[in-house]
Design an enzyme around this catalytic site. Structure first.
Site, PDB file in Angstrom:
ATOM      1  N   GLU A 144     -13.620  -5.365  32.070  1.00 55.27           N
ATOM      2  CA  GLU A 144     -14.732  -5.653  32.996  1.00 55.27           C
ATOM      3  C   GLU A 144     -15.876  -4.684  32.743  1.00 55.27           C
ATOM      4  O   GLU A 144     -16.543  -4.244  33.680  1.00 55.27           O
ATOM      5  CB  GLU A 144     -14.261  -5.540  34.454  1.00 55.27           C
ATOM      6  CG  GLU A 144     -13.037  -6.404  34.772  1.00 55.27           C
ATOM      7  CD  GLU A 144     -12.614  -6.379  36.232  1.00 55.27           C
ATOM      8  OE1 GLU A 144     -12.845  -5.351  36.891  1.00 55.27           O
ATOM      9  OE2 GLU A 144     -12.067  -7.379  36.712  1.00 55.27           O
ATOM     10  N   CYS A 158     -12.201  -9.087  45.601  1.00 58.02           N
ATOM     11  CA  CYS A 158     -13.333  -8.203  45.867  1.00 58.02           C
ATOM     12  C   CYS A 158     -14.640  -8.971  46.027  1.00 58.02           C
ATOM     13  O   CYS A 158     -15.509  -8.592  46.813  1.00 58.02           O
ATOM     14  CB  CYS A 158     -13.467  -7.173  44.744  1.00 58.02           C
ATOM     15  SG  CYS A 158     -13.526  -7.868  43.090  1.00 58.02           S
TER      16      CYS A 158
END
Lengths: 662, 662
Positions: free
Chosen positions: B312, B405
């Site tokens: 990421e 998230c």
């Protein structure tokens, strides 16, 4: 169509991988070859003199041998290593050493092999089970985590090492270990209703092709049946239908390669072994279909396989990125192993084409020129100023890896390379790969001399041939080859009149000792383009020469990086011999320039306008680069390309295979 | 240069994120705005009516609330969820709900908030510590794994929720919980020699900016000092110099953004908070340097950030892939939060440019039109026949995530969006983003009416203004805008004569109620090209209109996919209003064709020849696509582009932002 081959099994001396049984259903049978000099001989020398001898020390330092002693109770301490499959590093090294011993006696290597086999044997449990991670870390909780545990994967590599050792030396000690483990597995695993306690498959295929080879070595049919059971049970949800683990769809129904690349390829090698030994047409059709899907849509120019870092897996069709190409070295090796099985099964030349491309590029890049450092990941681009904060090691050679699957895998392929070169059928001998050495089969022996891949001339001499009947000498005309000439006695052919069918040049004669065949493959350097659906290389070309893919390296282009370089495809390519460079190479020189790229204010995207796009001065319609760049602008530059396999052997820097043309 | 602002702090009613202290060192001060109708109003309505109300049920179903009860001892069972940071889903939802309550009373929402705050308070330990994962799963082994444990990250989101709740409602209950936890952290963490037991940082920044906001809310300087300590200790090896965790290099020495994108951006938001509150010029210079490095080399056209799925994280400069763009929704949110802080610190308009681009594209794509489904990853391309065997969910909206998230993060930005629109300084009011609603600051109130982004006309009316002195109304002229007109009373300007400096149109007047300003931004659709170093989009253009990036979706192109489509950049683009489609959009129509691509035999790479490359019929020199394709060949096709934010709201299918031009 089942077919009973009339050619005998390979001679006893030819100890190598892939030895189909005499009753196997295949078009070609592997035949012995020797590599005496030249390109691959040099690589194998490095393998034999540097890589292989360093193995035991590296395995000791990494703790692999310690773990075996620990499992045997002969030392104290804790398990070393981060993965449940660390034993396979030992097994693959043993396999590599065994193939090496089959070629030449080596007392020091043999002593290392015997010592390590003794460690392996001592670590084995009384019922045949052997896995140091589960014995030491998991308190013997066997087969509770088939998805990630790698127990059968490890068993597979043990079996392959044992088969190699037995074939190479005739000694039964490691084979006995492997057979005990295989019998244990056979007693534990089986389909529902079989009376075996477990119906399961391993998350990482490998046991399947290993069991096929164990069947070949021992003649024990149970092992082939067990291999078939494992292959057949993939794709039925035993591992949650996970594509990564090759469990999404049964192989016979699959339409493309998917999931973790090495897992997919090892499973396909096993499927090909089964199709070969059983003659099952549906399984064979699946392997042919999947090989075609792989090569047409999921293979990098280098033969590299696996588009994603994330899961070391295949991407979508035509998703073939450059800097994030994963192209694991082990995937290249697995592709050679599988493609060779396909070549034998089908008799087709194209499998040799892919093997050649993979060997010279995607595979060979995995080991440094000095045989001491390795690449796990083989990208086709490293950007200027590349940093590797994530530690993915994609652009830096490493002495060894925490997950050290690739180095001993390279060693075993190099040590057994002569077994991927030639084959026979009822009618003669086929040469799949060109080396300086000898090819033997169907009663004839042929010697070859060549400086391939630097020079396209291959001179073949018949050394021995019974004059009982005519035989066909089949020479693979590489897929990349546009022009060639061949002289055979008084006959001479070129591309227009040579007897070539489906990639094979077929020369049928009653051969006699002293007969000569000279094949001259034109090695003009060339520019290559990709299918337009390969988005990653749009507007780019690659430089190739013969079987070699070339790349630019920053080291050859002082005064700047590579990301602003443009190649002019209208200017001729030139060739330079550089015996002084990178172990002796031929470079390709192209004309190009450095772009002038104006500084962006803060945003690198600008209005497109045909008027200021490259190439627009004449057409007004094409071109897509940054609007602010004027066509043809920039400093002229001589571009020097080196073979891709030799990259990352100098200082760190950028690298590119695909080069923009505007 | 420290600067004491003469404008007062924001009015008490303006409860929003980022409230610098009165003595902060910044160019602009946030000012209140209201969004009454139009594009963002509709999105916020969906957020308020669908997304937010569904939150408690989803958090219950996923086990987040259960974990809090378990930690409080009020229920039995086991911890639910796979990550140590699941508490933050609750905190971010609470923060979103608090911002929502600041706008309009909502008894049901307030009851949910109170109920969940009670769960949070009950789960807190007597000394202030709170983390259900460590309390329940890790037997209270606090702070043993700062790299992966996320304890301070969770604390940070708790603090942000508490600040929001206190600002919005004036109630101290959640703030009390947060202060207890902050005081606990302050007692535990500190530099060597401070007498605190631990010198450490969290692997995921967030506590830093949260503590700065807690300082702002409470006036307690200790929290700012603690934030400064955490920011300063990044880059010194406390986490092994890991770039992923923002520990490779101290922020003040960094030259580019790197590592995990959200971690990097939250840390930079904190650094900007510190530079704002302390006036430290070196820290400010670092934030400006890194923002520039990010936008010039590491930002996708959509404002998306983070090139790699693997970690990421950010990739190399100009490494901006399409189908493997990660562009996490949370990274877009973090970028808006950071860029807004930069806009206030520096007063520059370009931060508003990036905020606009991100809001309309990379951020908004993260939530479906109905507010019920989410994208975690926001690629710029989905291939024909895309499969997702690895389950990376990059092309499919999902109801909720195991790592959830993004959804509550979207909710909190949408619920607080009016706080990112306008600011004041000594001299007047700045409008950064255009909405229908009101902007208030420096004593004046301005109402705005606009159909932006569908229509470029923004009509501003001064509703209230003391006639004591002249003030400057500053309107951001978007970076993408090539032509505009503005009428202000009797004055009229266009691009050539308007008083624009550094992106701000400055209108200085003694304003009076009823004064009108009409800004007309030309919204002609346009083609955009990238810096030639962005290899992934070579030979391609993107369609944009106003702040919107467009894409093609398979749903609009029946009869085939998108991977064989070519756009003709010489033909004009047309605009169509489609109130019936995708919640009401304007589409852009372009001329193109489908390629005719001959079947490859088994290898998709072919000899390049200028003679058969696209565009070569006139120039003989350009073009690089597959050699076998003839120029201009293929079926003509009308290409219909839809706004990128609206993609993936119909059936699954392929999608492309960047389109080949040959």
């Amino acid at each position: 169509m089942p077919r009973t081959p009339s050619v005998p099994p390979s001679p006893a001396g030819a100890a190598g991988p892939v030895r189909p049984r005499p009753d196997a259903h295949l078009a070609l049978r592997p035949a012995p070859a020797a590599i005496d000099a030249g390109f691959w001989h040099d690589r194998r020398e490095t393998n034999a003199r540097t890589s292989l001898p360093q193995g035991p020390g590296l395995l000791e330092a990494a703790g692999n041998l310690h773990n075996l002693r620990l499992a045997a109770g002969s030392t104290e301490g804790t398990f070393q290593g981060a993965y449940p499959f660390v034993d396979t590093d030992v097994y693959k090294w043993l396999e590599a050493a065994a193939w090496q011993l089959a070629q030449a006696p080596d007392d020091a290597l043999a002593a290392d092999v015997d010592r390590i086999i003794a460690l392996v044997a001592a670590a084995q449990q009384p019922d045949g089970y052997l896995n140091t991670w589960f014995q030491l870390v998991k308190d013997g909780e066997r087969y509770q985590d088939l998805r990630w545990g790698h127990e059968l994967y490890c068993a597979g590599h043990l079996i392959q090492a044992a088969v190699a050792h037995h074939r190479a030396t005739g000694h039964p000690d490691l084979l006995d270990v492997a057979v005990r483990f295989a019998d244990h597995i056979d007693a534990v695993f089986g389909p529902p209703g079989s009376g075996r306690p477990l119906d399961g498959i391993d998350g990482h295929p490998e046991i399947e092709t290993a069991l096929a080879e164990l069947y070949r070595e021992t003649g024990e049919r149970r092992y082939l049946d067990l291999a078939a059971y494992f292959v057949d049970r993939h794709g039925h949800g035993l591992l949650g239908h996970d594509a990564y683990c090759q469990d999404r769809v049964p192989l016979r129904e699959a339409t493309t390669v998917e999931g973790h690349a090495v897992r997919q390829l090892y499973l396909l090698a096993a499927a090909t072994d089964l199709a070969t030994e059983t003659g099952e047409s549906r399984l064979r059709a699946a392997t042919e279909r999947l090989w075609h899907a792989m090569t047409t849509t999921k293979t990098h120019l280098t033969g590299g396989l696996g588009a994603h870092h994330d899961q070391e897996d295949f991407g979508d069709p035509y998703e073939l990125p450059n800097e994030r190409a994963y192209c694991e070295t082990c995937a290249a090796i697995a592709c050679v192993q599988w493609s060779w099985r396909m070549a034998l099964l089908t008799g087709e030349a194209r499998y040799g084409d892919l093997i050649e491309r993979t060997l010279y590029n995607g595979f060979l890049a995995g080991v440094s020129l000095d045989g001491e450092r390795w690449l796990y990941v083989n990208p086709l681009q490293v950007r200027d100023g590349h940093t590797d904060p994530g530690g993915d090691q994609s652009a830096r050679r490493t002495r060894w890896f925490r997950c050290a699957c690739c180095p001993p895998n390279v060693m075993r392929l190099l040590a057994s390379l002569e077994h991927y070169l030639t084959s026979t059928d009822d009618d003669g001998l086929q040469i799949h790969q060109y080396v300086t050495g000898t090819y033997t089969g169907d009663g004839i022996t042929i010697s070859a001399r060549t400086d391939y891949p630097w020079n396209g001339t291959i001179a073949l001499t018949v050394e021995d041939a019974p004059e009982d009947r005519s035989r066909t000498l089949s020479l693979r005309i590489p897929h990349w080859c546009r022009e060639f000439r061949v002289r055979c006695g008084d006959d001479s052919y070129d591309r227009t009149d040579a007897p070539v069918t489906d990639g094979w040049l077929r020369l049928r004669r009653v051969w006699a000792p002293g007969d000569q065949v000279v094949l001259e493959l034109a090695l003009d350097p060339r520019l290559t383009a990709a299918d337009p659906r390969v988005d990653a290389v749009r507007g780019c070309v690659a430089i190739e020469r013969g079987p070699l893919v070339y790349c630019l390296e920053q080291a050859d282009h002082p005064g700047g990086g590579l990301d602003d370089i443009v190649l002019d495809p209208t200017r001729p390519l030139a060739v330079k011999q550089r015996p002084d460079q990178l172990g002796g190479i031929t470079t390709v020189v192209a004309a190009g320039r450095r772009r002038r790229i104006p500084d962006a204010d803060w945003w690198p995207y600008t209005p497109y306008s045909p008027l200021n796009a490259p190439g627009s001065s004449s057409t007004g319609t094409t071109g897509t680069a940054a609007a602010a760049e004027s066509p043809g602008e920039g400093e002229p530059l001589e571009l020097t390309a080196v073979p891709y396999y030799a990259w990352a052997n100098r200082e760190d820097g950028s690298m590119r295979v695909w080069l923009p043309t505007s």
